[in-house]
Design a protein around this motif. Structure first.
Motif, PDB file in Angstrom:
ATOM      1  N   LEU A 515      26.861 -29.896  33.043  1.00  0.00           N
ATOM      2  CA  LEU A 515      26.859 -28.901  31.975  1.00  0.00           C
ATOM      3  C   LEU A 515      25.429 -28.494  31.649  1.00  0.00           C
ATOM      4  CD1 LEU A 515      25.769 -30.582  29.253  1.00  0.00           C
ATOM      5  CD2 LEU A 515      28.084 -31.457  29.292  1.00  0.00           C
ATOM      6  N   THR A 516      25.308 -27.421  30.866  1.00  0.00           N
ATOM      7  CA  THR A 516      24.030 -27.055  30.267  1.00  0.00           C
ATOM      8  C   THR A 516      24.246 -26.822  28.776  1.00  0.00           C
ATOM      9  OG1 THR A 516      24.384 -24.716  30.788  1.00  0.00           O
ATOM     10  CG2 THR A 516      23.088 -26.021  32.362  1.00  0.00           C
ATOM     11  N   VAL A 517      23.150 -26.867  28.042  1.00  0.00           N
ATOM     12  CA  VAL A 517      23.174 -26.602  26.603  1.00  0.00           C
ATOM     13  C   VAL A 517      22.321 -25.371  26.352  1.00  0.00           C
ATOM     14  CG1 VAL A 517      22.536 -27.470  24.316  1.00  0.00           C
ATOM     15  CG2 VAL A 517      23.524 -29.027  26.014  1.00  0.00           C
ATOM     16  N   GLU A 546      26.026 -28.340  19.312  1.00  0.00           N
ATOM     17  CA  GLU A 546      25.345 -27.651  20.407  1.00  0.00           C
ATOM     18  C   GLU A 546      26.253 -26.596  21.016  1.00  0.00           C
ATOM     19  OE1 GLU A 546      22.543 -31.362  22.022  1.00  0.00           O
ATOM     20  OE2 GLU A 546      24.385 -30.840  23.100  1.00  0.00           O
ATOM     21  N   PHE A 547      25.623 -25.572  21.578  1.00  0.00           N
ATOM     22  CA  PHE A 547      26.356 -24.584  22.367  1.00  0.00           C
ATOM     23  C   PHE A 547      26.377 -25.092  23.816  1.00  0.00           C
ATOM     24  CE2 PHE A 547      25.019 -22.203  18.677  1.00  0.00           C
ATOM     25  CZ  PHE A 547      26.088 -21.355  18.418  1.00  0.00           C
ATOM     26  N   VAL A 548      27.448 -25.799  24.155  1.00  0.00           N
ATOM     27  CA  VAL A 548      27.597 -26.433  25.462  1.00  0.00           C
ATOM     28  C   VAL A 548      28.301 -25.492  26.430  1.00  0.00           C
ATOM     29  CG1 VAL A 548      28.670 -28.357  26.707  1.00  0.00           C
ATOM     30  CG2 VAL A 548      27.611 -28.752  24.477  1.00  0.00           C
ATOM     31  N   VAL A 549      27.760 -25.389  27.634  1.00  0.00           N
ATOM     32  CA  VAL A 549      28.376 -24.567  28.690  1.00  0.00           C
ATOM     33  C   VAL A 549      28.766 -25.494  29.828  1.00  0.00           C
ATOM     34  CG1 VAL A 549      28.077 -22.662  30.287  1.00  0.00           C
ATOM     35  CG2 VAL A 549      26.947 -22.595  28.048  1.00  0.00           C
ATOM     36  N   PRO A 550      30.079 -25.769  30.004  1.00  0.00           N
ATOM     37  CA  PRO A 550      30.485 -26.603  31.135  1.00  0.00           C
ATOM     38  C   PRO A 550      30.200 -25.901  32.455  1.00  0.00           C
ATOM     39  CG  PRO A 550      32.259 -26.354  29.522  1.00  0.00           C
ATOM     40  CD  PRO A 550      31.214 -25.336  29.186  1.00  0.00           C
ATOM     41  N   ARG A 551      29.703 -26.647  33.399  1.00  0.00           N
ATOM     42  CA  ARG A 551      29.528 -26.142  34.752  1.00  0.00           C
ATOM     43  C   ARG A 551      30.623 -26.766  35.627  1.00  0.00           C
ATOM     44  NH1 ARG A 551      26.668 -21.622  33.613  1.00  0.00           N
ATOM     45  NH2 ARG A 551      24.868 -22.153  32.314  1.00  0.00           N
ATOM     46  N   GLU A 552      30.462 -28.048  35.938  1.00  0.00           N
ATOM     47  CA  GLU A 552      31.542 -28.751  36.642  1.00  0.00           C
ATOM     48  C   GLU A 552      32.366 -29.619  35.694  1.00  0.00           C
ATOM     49  OE1 GLU A 552      28.261 -29.226  37.655  1.00  0.00           O
ATOM     50  OE2 GLU A 552      28.285 -27.577  39.104  1.00  0.00           O
ATOM     51  N   ALA A 553      31.871 -29.848  34.477  1.00  0.00           N
ATOM     52  CA  ALA A 553      32.547 -30.731  33.530  1.00  0.00           C
ATOM     53  C   ALA A 553      33.794 -30.065  32.949  1.00  0.00           C
ATOM     54  CB  ALA A 553      31.595 -31.113  32.403  1.00  0.00           C
ATOM     55  N   GLU A 554      34.747 -30.898  32.531  1.00  0.00           N
ATOM     56  CA  GLU A 554      35.931 -30.405  31.834  1.00  0.00           C
ATOM     57  C   GLU A 554      35.765 -30.638  30.327  1.00  0.00           C
ATOM     58  OE1 GLU A 554      39.496 -32.973  31.998  1.00  0.00           O
ATOM     59  OE2 GLU A 554      38.330 -34.293  33.317  1.00  0.00           O
ATOM     60  N   THR A 571      32.840 -33.597  26.579  1.00  0.00           N
ATOM     61  CA  THR A 571      33.194 -33.236  27.951  1.00  0.00           C
ATOM     62  C   THR A 571      33.265 -34.474  28.829  1.00  0.00           C
ATOM     63  OG1 THR A 571      30.891 -32.920  28.624  1.00  0.00           O
ATOM     64  CG2 THR A 571      32.057 -30.989  27.734  1.00  0.00           C
ATOM     65  N   ARG A 572      33.945 -34.284  29.965  1.00  0.00           N
ATOM     66  CA  ARG A 572      34.017 -35.345  30.983  1.00  0.00           C
ATOM     67  C   ARG A 572      33.727 -34.714  32.340  1.00  0.00           C
ATOM     68  NH1 ARG A 572      39.846 -37.509  31.633  1.00  0.00           N
ATOM     69  NH2 ARG A 572      39.398 -39.448  30.558  1.00  0.00           N
ATOM     70  N   HIS A 573      32.870 -35.385  33.106  1.00  0.00           N
ATOM     71  CA  HIS A 573      32.505 -34.881  34.431  1.00  0.00           C
ATOM     72  C   HIS A 573      32.790 -35.959  35.462  1.00  0.00           C
ATOM     73  CE1 HIS A 573      29.188 -33.469  37.422  1.00  0.00           C
ATOM     74  NE2 HIS A 573      30.339 -32.890  37.696  1.00  0.00           N
ATOM     75  N   ARG A 574      33.709 -35.670  36.357  1.00  0.00           N
ATOM     76  CA  ARG A 574      34.000 -36.592  37.452  1.00  0.00           C
ATOM     77  C   ARG A 574      33.032 -36.287  38.597  1.00  0.00           C
ATOM     78  NH1 ARG A 574      38.580 -39.116  35.892  1.00  0.00           N
ATOM     79  NH2 ARG A 574      40.014 -37.956  34.536  1.00  0.00           N
ATOM     80  N   LEU A 575      32.192 -37.266  38.938  1.00  0.00           N
ATOM     81  CA  LEU A 575      31.142 -37.071  39.926  1.00  0.00           C
ATOM     82  C   LEU A 575      31.169 -38.221  40.912  1.00  0.00           C
ATOM     83  CD1 LEU A 575      28.580 -35.438  40.796  1.00  0.00           C
ATOM     84  CD2 LEU A 575      27.259 -36.971  39.310  1.00  0.00           C
ATOM     85  N   TRP A 581      30.648 -38.900  30.519  1.00  0.00           N
ATOM     86  CA  TRP A 581      31.091 -38.301  29.261  1.00  0.00           C
ATOM     87  C   TRP A 581      29.873 -37.804  28.488  1.00  0.00           C
ATOM     88  CZ3 TRP A 581      36.189 -38.096  27.329  1.00  0.00           C
ATOM     89  CH2 TRP A 581      37.148 -38.790  28.096  1.00  0.00           C
ATOM     90  N   TYR A 582      30.083 -36.696  27.738  1.00  0.00           N
ATOM     91  CA  TYR A 582      29.020 -36.182  26.874  1.00  0.00           C
ATOM     92  C   TYR A 582      29.606 -35.799  25.525  1.00  0.00           C
ATOM     93  CZ  TYR A 582      25.007 -33.474  25.211  1.00  0.00           C
ATOM     94  OH  TYR A 582      23.944 -33.006  24.487  1.00  0.00           O
ATOM     95  N   VAL A 583      28.937 -36.215  24.460  1.00  0.00           N
ATOM     96  CA  VAL A 583      29.353 -35.847  23.103  1.00  0.00           C
ATOM     97  C   VAL A 583      28.189 -35.134  22.433  1.00  0.00           C
ATOM     98  CG1 VAL A 583      28.750 -38.178  22.272  1.00  0.00           C
ATOM     99  CG2 VAL A 583      30.192 -36.673  20.876  1.00  0.00           C
ATOM    100  N   SER A 584      28.425 -33.917  21.937  1.00  0.00           N
ATOM    101  CA  SER A 584      27.346 -33.046  21.471  1.00  0.00           C
ATOM    102  C   SER A 584      27.227 -32.994  19.957  1.00  0.00           C
ATOM    103  CB  SER A 584      27.559 -31.625  22.016  1.00  0.00           C
ATOM    104  OG  SER A 584      28.777 -31.081  21.526  1.00  0.00           O
ATOM    105  N   THR A 585      27.831 -33.940  19.260  1.00  0.00           N
ATOM    106  CA  THR A 585      27.717 -34.020  17.812  1.00  0.00           C
ATOM    107  C   THR A 585      27.643 -35.483  17.409  1.00  0.00           C
ATOM    108  OG1 THR A 585      28.685 -33.300  15.698  1.00  0.00           O
ATOM    109  CG2 THR A 585      30.208 -34.074  17.397  1.00  0.00           C
ATOM    110  N   ARG A 586      27.331 -35.721  16.123  1.00  0.00           N
ATOM    111  CA  ARG A 586      27.284 -37.104  15.642  1.00  0.00           C
ATOM    112  C   ARG A 586      28.658 -37.490  15.143  1.00  0.00           C
ATOM    113  NH1 ARG A 586      23.718 -39.849  10.785  1.00  0.00           N
ATOM    114  NH2 ARG A 586      25.366 -38.930   9.499  1.00  0.00           N
ATOM    115  N   LEU A 587      29.347 -38.287  15.939  1.00  0.00           N
ATOM    116  CA  LEU A 587      30.677 -38.756  15.561  1.00  0.00           C
ATOM    117  C   LEU A 587      30.569 -39.909  14.562  1.00  0.00           C
ATOM    118  CD1 LEU A 587      32.449 -38.838  19.044  1.00  0.00           C
ATOM    119  CD2 LEU A 587      32.698 -37.098  17.257  1.00  0.00           C
TER     120      LEU A 587
END
Length: 673
Positions: A515-517, A546-554, A571-575, A581-587
């Motif tokens: 992904l990119t931000v 964040e404004f997250v843009v998935p590339r290969e991630a779901e 998001t989750r990215h199978r590689l 996994w990526y989390v873009s906020t403070r949970l």
């Protein structure tokens, strides 16, 4: 190879800082008698004694220390002998006032506390080497000597000095690190705001400026200050190694993330023969036993997984926090044995006898003001017996389930001025992720971002704003080879010079996260966002989006409101063979538990729902067997399942099936087989 355990110590370390110079010699023999009653095996001595050992330049008085060490040896007590270089005598400062450190704003500190040292000062370095040499020559062969204790708590309370001597030293350090001033300009980005240098002589420490200074310069100065303290440690260590071969050398760390932020303990851990740590509970209303476990896990990790020693903690309350409550009955033993479970080869305290005078007279001690007819004393004696019964665990290692990545350089960079939000605290995120793993009953190793991670099914990155390209490649390889990675927001943003990685964020992690931000969108204080899952379930975030843009991630979870509404939140990215996994906020705690639950499932880590909340279960294993520690921090009795029968070492009873652990108690089972 240097020794890696205290010389002559055949049991776990139990004792404390012993400062007999505060008391008439008539008390010393009574102290040793009570130490034997309590089961003390080792004390630290001489740490603050330079003014007594060298009352004037070139005049020495070792007689009192001779008598003390002889008395301790007679009592069968080993000694961790200090080099007293944390507090030079007043005569030294009167001769060399420039050895007192200068603050960034030009304020000169005064004599009258401790640790007021310019570590670049040549006169201090010479005097410290001299007193260390004198001690080593005199006591290298003393039969009580177990190990050397250099200085005390480096970096506390002063790590950096900004004087002219430090400026000259900093320039030499930069010349070695970068080679040319042009390379410094490139690394620091001095084209910004017209800061370009044409000679090393033009560069000063990052002293107080009208507005924010150069962040890369400030980051390098933190590295320089840490390296300078470490140079001084190594100088003393090498003297001791040369004059007292076979005796290990240490200095006491303070790895707890809430207590010391000026020392790169990954680097320091490679320089000591034995890693030792000081830990004090921060009684701010949180669950103090979780921070304790975190500090112990981090210390063990700095030791490379090897056993270490808790060299200081408190029997009860301390004296330096705004409010200093006493420890509850039984808490001292729980605290001590929790450190042992997580790798410590004992439990030592500050201090043996409670002071009547000075700044720490209200700090608890093994022998309180009230003497032996006190609750604290009775618990000390009981703990001594408990530790004696655990002697067979020596040299075993704590077994970890997952890794958390941490880097002091990233922390230093993250906490400089002018970041997107002052509410984002990397230490808070580390604490929060650790607590979530703790509550899932997973034992944590901490690891450097460039370390070999192949042994861990799950790796967590709570906050790594600074990440080298090598670290990013390391994580990508880890996931491709089957690992499960969890990354929190604002990680992988800059390189080792605090320069944003080229291209879209998160530069060092783009490929592994898939992904990119496009943009960071921190929240105003008190604002929250809702996050929804495909099944309609909901989580809450705050501080950051964040404004997250998935590339290969779901996209797994989506922002439901706010500026980032309808965009990916988790998001989750199978590689390759693994998942990132990526989390873009403070949970919050609930959200972190959910996230780590999904990640643990990917990592094939079975849930441990049969273990009660706030009951800590940790294993140590080695040639002498496997030991299960069950520590009940809850107010209710608990039962812990045993995979095999065994002997409970604190009571001597046999245990099988489900182990009974009373409220507030500790049980240690040596498993059969």
């Amino acid at each position: 190879m240097p020794e890696t355990s205290p010389k002559g110590l055949t049991r776990l370390a139990f004792g404390g800082d012993y400062n007999p110079e505060q008391w008439p010699e008539s008390v010393w023999r009574e102290d040793v008698r009570l130490m034997r009653e309590a089961g003390v095996t080792m004390v630290s001595a001489g740490i603050f004694s330079w003014a007594l050992l060298e009352p004037a330049r070139g005049e020495y008085d070792f007689g009192w220390l001779d008598r003390l060490l002889d008395l301790l040896h007679e009592g069968g007590i080993r000694v961790d002998l200090g080099t007293p270089t944390v507090v030079p005598p007043v005569w030294f400062y009167r001769e060399h006032p420039e050895a007192l450190p200068l603050a960034a704003d030009g304020t000169r500190y005064e004599f009258g506390s401790r640790g007021a040292i310019c570590h670049s000062n040549a006169d201090y370095r010479a005097a410290a080497a001299n007193i260390t040499t004198r001690l080593a020559e005199r006591y290298a062969d003393h039969p009580a000597l177990a190990m050397w204790h250099v200085h005390n708590e480096y970096g506390v309370p002063v790590s950096a000095c900004y004087c002219d001597s430090c400026a000259a030293h900093f320039r030499r350090w930069l010349a070695t690190a970068y080679g040319t001033v042009e390379a410094v300009n490139e690394a620091w980005g001095t084209a910004f705001w017209g800061q370009r240098y044409t000679a090393f002589e033009q560069i000063n420490p990052p002293r107080t400026t009208p507005t924010v200074g150069n962040p890369a310069q400030a980051l390098d100065y933190k590295r320089f200050a840490d390296a300078t303290m470490r140079e001084n440690f190594v100088r003393e260590r090498d003297i001791l190694h040369r004059l007292a071969p076979g005796v290990p050398v240490t200095t006491n760390f303070m790895t707890a993330l809430s207590q010391c932020d000026s020392v790169d303990y990954w680097a320091w851990g490679r320089e000591v023969d034995i890693v030792t740590n000081d830990h004090y509970l921060i009684t701010d209303g949180r669950r103090t036993h979780v921070n304790l476990a975190m500090a112990a896990d981090l210390t063990r990790s700095v030791a490379g997984g090897a056993p270490w020693i808790l060299l200081e903690h408190s029997t009860s309350g301390v004296n330096w926090q705004p409010r200093n409550p006493a420890k509850a009955p039984g808490q001292m033993a729980r605290n001590s044995l929790a450190h042992v479970a997580r790798g410590s080869e004992g439990a030592m305290f500050f201090q043996w006898r409670q002071s009547r005078r000075g700044a720490e007279k209200f700090h608890s001690a093994m022998l309180p003001h009230g003497g032996t007819d006190t609750r604290v004393w009775r618990e000390v004696v009981e703990l001594g017996a408990s530790l004696d019964s655990l002697s067979t665990i020596r040299s075993t290692r704590t077994q970890a389930d997952v890794a958390v990545l941490w880097d002091w350089h990233s922390w230093w960079a993250q906490t400089l001025d002018w970041r997107p939000s002052e509410d984002h605290d990397p230490r808070e995120r580390a604490d929060a992720f650790y607590e979530a793993l703790y509550d899932r009953h997973l034992t944590v190793d901490f690891a450097h971002p460039e370390a070999d991670l192949s042994a861990y099914p799950l790796v967590v990155v709570p906050a790594l704003y600074l990440m080298t390209e090598a670290a990013g490649n390391n994580l990508k390889e880890y996931v491709e080879n089957g690992g499960t990675l969890v990354v929190s927001y604002f990680s992988g943003i800059v390189d080792e010079h605090d320069s944003v990685h080229e291209g879209a964020c998160p530069g060092a992690l783009r490929d592994v996260l898939g992904l990119t931000v496009e943009e960071f969108s921190p929240l105003l204080k008190g604002d929250t966002v809702r996050i929804t899952g495909p099944d309609g379930s909901e989580l809450t975030g705050d501080v950051w989006t964040e404004f997250v843009v998935p590339r290969e991630a779901e996209t797994v979870w989506t922002y439901a409101d706010g500026l980032t509404a309808h965009r990916p939140a988790v998001t989750r990215h199978r590689l390759g063979e693994g998942t990132a996994w990526y989390v873009s906020t403070r949970l919050d705690a609930h959200g972190l538990d959910a996230l780590l639950g999904w990640a643990a499932e990917d990592a094939r880590i079975a849930p441990r729902a049969d273990l009660p909340h706030d009951v800590e279960v940790v294993r140590r294993a080695g040639e002498s067997g496997t030991y299960l520690f069950a520590i009940n921090h809850s107010p209710s009795d608990a039962k812990v399942p045993l995979e095999a029968p065994g002997t409970e070492l604190l009571t001597g009873e046999r245990a099988a099936g489900r182990l009974e652990v009373p409220a507030g108690a500790v049980r240690v089972v040596r498993l059969d087989g």
